[in-house]
Design an enzyme around this catalytic site. Structure first.
Site, PDB file in Angstrom:
ATOM      1  CE1 TYR A   1      -4.408  -1.355   0.496  1.00  0.00           C
ATOM      2  CE2 TYR A   1      -3.040  -3.168   1.252  1.00  0.00           C
ATOM      3  CZ  TYR A   1      -4.253  -2.688   0.810  1.00  0.00           C
ATOM      4  OH  TYR A   1      -5.311  -3.547   0.670  1.00  0.00           O
ATOM      5  CD  GLU A   2      -0.068   6.860  -2.447  1.00  0.00           C
ATOM      6  OE1 GLU A   2       0.424   7.924  -2.858  1.00  0.00           O
ATOM      7  OE2 GLU A   2      -1.279   6.585  -2.580  1.00  0.00           O
ATOM      8  CB  SER A   3       0.211   3.993   4.008  1.00  0.00           C
ATOM      9  OG  SER A   3      -0.047   2.596   4.052  1.00  0.00           O
TER      10      SER A   3
ATOM     11  CB  THR B   1      -0.736   7.547  -6.259  1.00  0.00           C
ATOM     12  OG1 THR B   1       0.636   7.848  -6.011  1.00  0.00           O
ATOM     13  CG2 THR B   1      -0.903   6.780  -7.541  1.00  0.00           C
ATOM     14  CB  THR B   2       1.029  11.576  -3.481  1.00  0.00           C
ATOM     15  OG1 THR B   2       1.462  12.411  -4.562  1.00  0.00           O
ATOM     16  CG2 THR B   2       1.784  10.267  -3.507  1.00  0.00           C
TER      17      THR B   2
END
Length: 129
Positions: free
Chosen positions: A56-58, A118-119
């Site tokens: 996941y991006e996190s 995505t951010t």
């Protein structure tokens, strides 16, 4: 399946999720977005590809959430991950060098060239964020 006089027994979102999960059958690692992408990736991990590593991006790597996360910052992801790394490390060490096989992200913001952001989600140019 349909019954006479009724619509399908599934929604279009459910149909997309199942087909997306099937498409992940041969993947090793998946960069996962929230919503439909997360549902599809978690379904794939529970059915067609139990060894699929969800990233996941996190920064949660190898997350195995017991329920669908509400956001990339959902504590369920960190609690069930093999490792949690910083966002810069995730992008610089994992994504940029190609250590992720496939990405399933939602279209929160696409530019005119089909690049996905995505951010950060911004309003149209000239309008305040």
């Amino acid at each position: 399946m349909t019954r006479p006089g009724t619509g399908p027994a599934w929604t279009s979102d459910e149909l997309m999720e199942v087909n997306a999960a099937r498409a992940l059958a041969g993947a090793g690692t998946c960069f996962v977005g929230i919503g439909l992408p997360s549902t599809a990736a978690n379904l794939a991990r529970r059915t067609a590809n139990p060894g699929l590593v969800l990233v996941y991006e996190s920064g949660a790597i190898g997350a195995r959430p017991g329920r669908l996360p509400l956001s990339i910052g959902d504590g369920e992801l960190a609690d069930t991950a093999d490792a949690v790394v910083s966002v810069p490390e995730l992008f610089n060490y994992w994504l940029q060098p190609g250590r992720i096989d496939v990405g399933f992200l939602g279209a929160a913001q696409l530019d005119r060239h089909a690049n996905i952001n995505t951010t950060l989600v911004r309003t149209a140019p000239g309008r305040p964020d």
